[in-house]
Structure formats: structure tokens, C-alpha cells
Scaffold this motif. Sequence first.
Motif, PDB file in Angstrom:
ATOM      1  N   ALA A 297     -10.736  12.518  -9.575  1.00 33.64           N
ATOM      2  CA  ALA A 297     -12.082  11.935  -9.541  1.00 33.64           C
ATOM      3  C   ALA A 297     -13.041  12.721  -8.661  1.00 33.64           C
ATOM      4  O   ALA A 297     -14.204  12.942  -9.030  1.00 33.64           O
ATOM      5  CB  ALA A 297     -12.002  10.477  -9.066  1.00 33.64           C
ATOM      6  N   ALA A 298     -12.558  13.175  -7.503  1.00 33.94           N
ATOM      7  CA  ALA A 298     -13.441  13.905  -6.584  1.00 33.94           C
ATOM      8  C   ALA A 298     -13.880  15.235  -7.189  1.00 33.94           C
ATOM      9  O   ALA A 298     -15.046  15.633  -7.073  1.00 33.94           O
ATOM     10  CB  ALA A 298     -12.729  14.132  -5.259  1.00 33.94           C
ATOM     11  N   THR A 299     -12.957  15.941  -7.853  1.00 28.89           N
ATOM     12  CA  THR A 299     -13.293  17.226  -8.468  1.00 28.89           C
ATOM     13  C   THR A 299     -14.244  17.030  -9.638  1.00 28.89           C
ATOM     14  O   THR A 299     -15.223  17.772  -9.796  1.00 28.89           O
ATOM     15  CB  THR A 299     -12.022  17.949  -8.935  1.00 28.89           C
ATOM     16  OG1 THR A 299     -11.149  18.144  -7.816  1.00 28.89           O
ATOM     17  CG2 THR A 299     -12.347  19.290  -9.570  1.00 28.89           C
ATOM     18  N   ASN A 300     -13.961  16.032 -10.479  1.00 33.49           N
ATOM     19  CA  ASN A 300     -14.855  15.743 -11.597  1.00 33.49           C
ATOM     20  C   ASN A 300     -16.279  15.498 -11.108  1.00 33.49           C
ATOM     21  O   ASN A 300     -17.247  16.040 -11.642  1.00 33.49           O
ATOM     22  CB  ASN A 300     -14.370  14.508 -12.363  1.00 33.49           C
ATOM     23  CG  ASN A 300     -13.111  14.760 -13.170  1.00 33.49           C
ATOM     24  OD1 ASN A 300     -12.792  15.899 -13.507  1.00 33.49           O
ATOM     25  ND2 ASN A 300     -12.393  13.698 -13.467  1.00 33.49           N
ATOM     26  N   GLU A 301     -16.403  14.671 -10.080  1.00 33.03           N
ATOM     27  CA  GLU A 301     -17.722  14.335  -9.552  1.00 33.03           C
ATOM     28  C   GLU A 301     -18.421  15.557  -8.972  1.00 33.03           C
ATOM     29  O   GLU A 301     -19.608  15.793  -9.231  1.00 33.03           O
ATOM     30  CB  GLU A 301     -17.601  13.243  -8.481  1.00 33.03           C
ATOM     31  CG  GLU A 301     -18.936  12.821  -7.896  1.00 33.03           C
ATOM     32  CD  GLU A 301     -18.815  11.672  -6.920  1.00 33.03           C
ATOM     33  OE1 GLU A 301     -19.810  11.390  -6.223  1.00 33.03           O
ATOM     34  OE2 GLU A 301     -17.727  11.060  -6.848  1.00 33.03           O
ATOM     35  N   ALA A 302     -17.671  16.364  -8.228  1.00 34.28           N
ATOM     36  CA  ALA A 302     -18.271  17.546  -7.609  1.00 34.28           C
ATOM     37  C   ALA A 302     -18.771  18.526  -8.660  1.00 34.28           C
ATOM     38  O   ALA A 302     -19.863  19.104  -8.523  1.00 34.28           O
ATOM     39  CB  ALA A 302     -17.255  18.218  -6.692  1.00 34.28           C
TER      40      ALA A 302
END
Length: 470
Positions: free
Chosen positions: A406-411
Amino acid sequence: MARIGVISISDGRPYVHGGIAEFIESAEDRLVSGLTTAGHEVIRGSEPISTNTLAGSVAREVGSAGVDLTVLHYAVWAFPHFTMLAAGATSGPLLLLSNIDPVQPGMVGMLAAGGALDQIGRAHTRLWGNPTDPTLIEEIGVRATAAAAVSSLRGATFGRFGGRPMGMNTAVANTDQWQRLFGIDVEEIDQWEIVRRAELADAGEAKAAREWLERNTAGVHYDGVKLTPELLERQIRSYLAVRELIDEWRLDFSGIKGQPELTQYFATMDVTEAFLNDPYDWNGPKQPHVCATEADMDGALTMQLLKQIAATPVLFADVRHYHADRDIWDLCNSGQHATWFAARSDDPAENLAKVHLYPEVFFFPAGGASVHHLAAPGRMTLARLTRKNGDYRMQLMLGEFENYDAATNEALMKQSTWEWPHAFARLDAKAEDFLSRFGANHIHAIPGDHRATVRAACALLDITLDEFTR
């Protein structure tokens, strides 16, 4: 699936035909069984062609059933002029199919017939093998599906709402060329009709649809300025207006200019375009209607062809950014992606649970909701009809949509425009090759590997294939 005609060709000597008729019928039974099991509808010739008169009458009989592809089947040696007469009575695509049973010279019959067709310039394709072989059945199906997709274009009408957007030459096609190559008519409709009819649309349905979106999406993020309940209902009424125009003008597919007039002074068409391309809306299941943003004619044409091939919604996106460190492309466009791509589920609730409606960004002063989500992972066929020196080519490649934590997708999404829908694509193409050759800013995708069918469709359309590989 496709509708396939099967006609067996025989020897013209009565005493020979009498001795091989049972062999032909047995081979044809196996072929028809394989095609039917694969899901195709098969129209069989009433009997094998063994005379001149049968060549014409059986071919006309099968052709009158509206088949997408006619398979001329050679289980035995067959008089070549029977093929020529049958081909003359058949207007659609032809496939010559030879049995490989050594008991009878079916391959000889196919080669003699194919050579005769070559001499008069009659296009056809050829296959050979055991009709019980699933690979052969699949190859026949690929050609039949391509033929059905190409045939579906002829007599279609494209609805073009507005003109060229923001000087985008690649979004505008020559209507004479479309008619000549694809048999497609273009209906020009002013965007004012969307504005006018949206004001007249059913306010009760718009309110119910807004509440449905509020209940079923992951969130409707009102900000009181760019996204309000009133603006969202205006977008929904725009969808209802376009649906009304599609029905009234009998449009098969369409495109909406949007920018800059609607996006500056009315509302964005993101909700309209997303749900037109979806296989459902708040009223339940429906057929996807291909609608391209920025009235991209060649984009819509590509999407319509891919939709017929895959029988799924088709992705529309900008080639927004290349993450060189990951060898990943961010395919992102202002709300155009059908919500189906969020999970690619038959259950709308699963897809919508991953969809957010965010206020539009500074590009669009009129405001409205942007349909935000990240496309689900999986193998994809990516393609685009582009023109070089006025001639069409199909630019084609295989790819893989990827998701991360989730963090990578958002970034990654926040490096471009967070509010818009995204697809992270690993393409079977070198970045320098793709950026040097690709002929548009928009690209399109369907799930699965459909390259063989796209190739077959290009052959039927006599369009150059420009395929990317690593």
C-alpha cells in the motif's frame, strides 16, 4: 464466441465420392465437435461439395447464416475448382483446413485449392492438423474471433461529441478513410447536447445514483468546492444524457471531447466515461459502451476492436510516466478507466470497494469527481491503432499490470496525479524503443494474451502490424 461455417470439399468423381463420403463425414464430425465444445456456434454445410452446383448452393446456404468465418475442410483429395466456386459464392473470410490423416490426401487437396485462390488474389489463411487437437481448435477459434471482431465494425456508427481537443491531431481521423477501411460512419454531435439534456435528465435517478456511489465506493470525498453532491449529480445526469443520445442516434461507440469547454464551464466527463465503459451501473448489469475521452477517434476504434476480441471492458490511459528504477510505466488518465479494472470482478461491489471519488484537480476548474483506483494486477495485451504517413498500423505488445504494498502504491501514484486512476504496467518493450516509435499519447489494454487474435484481425483489415518486443 464466433459463428463458424464448415464446408467439406470432396472428389468430383461420383464413384470416388461414394467411397469416401463416410470418411469425410467422420472427420467433419470430429471438427464440429471440437469447435462446439470450445463454445463456438457451428453452421455445417448440408453435404460435402462433390459437384459444381453444390459448390455454389452449399456455400450460399452457409453464408446466409451470417457466419464470421467459413472453414473449407479437406479430409480427402478435392477438386480445386469446387473451392473456387464456393469462394466465389462466399463473401467473408476463408480458412482452408487440411486433415493430416495419411489414409487420404487432404493436404494435397488443400494445397491445390490454396494455390488456385492465390492465382486470383483471393485472401485466405491455412491450417492443418488433427481436428481432435485442442491447439488446432484454438487456432481456428482465434481466426474466427478476429473475423467476428472485424465484421462487427462494418456498419457501425461512432458518435463524436465535440471536435479536436487541445490541438490533439492523433485524436482525429479521416472519416472517408474510416468508411473505406472499416465501414464505419461518424455522427458529429455537439457537446451542447450533453449540457442541455443533462439539465433535463431525471433528478430522482441522479440522486439515487449518487447515494448508490456513496454506499458502494470506498469513499466520495466531498470538499465543498470542486466536489459537492450537486456537482456529482450533474456528472450523473451527463451520463444519463449521453446514454439517451446513444440510444437516439444508435451509436455503437463514442468519444467525448470534454476539454476545455466542459471541463472549464460545466463538469468533467470522468463519471460518464467510466460507467459507459463499465459492464454495470446503478441500474444493474449492462453491455459496456466504448467511450474515449478527448474524443480520441483512433483510441475509440482500437477499444471497440479489442472489446469485440476480449468481450471485456477496455482500458484507456495516457502514457503518463516511466519509472526507470522499476522499469514500470504509470498509465494514468483523468478518470477514464472503467471501475471494472479495479478488481476485474463480475461483482460490481468488489470493484467499487477499491474506487474513490476525489475532487478534480486544477486542470479542470468546473470540478466534479475523478474516478480514482489502481488497476488490478495481471497479464495484459496493450495496443493502439496509429497512423504513419497516413497509413494505419497496429502497435501491439504484451504487458503485466503490477501492484505493490500500500505504501509503495501510494507513493508511486502521488508522483503523478493521485486523484486519477492508475495502472502500473511492465511492458514487453524497451523504454527507448517504445518512446521512439509509439505513435500516440493514449494506449489501451485488455486482460490476457490476445496478440494472436489481434494479428489475425490486422491481416483481415490489411493493416500493418508493428509489434514491440524486448
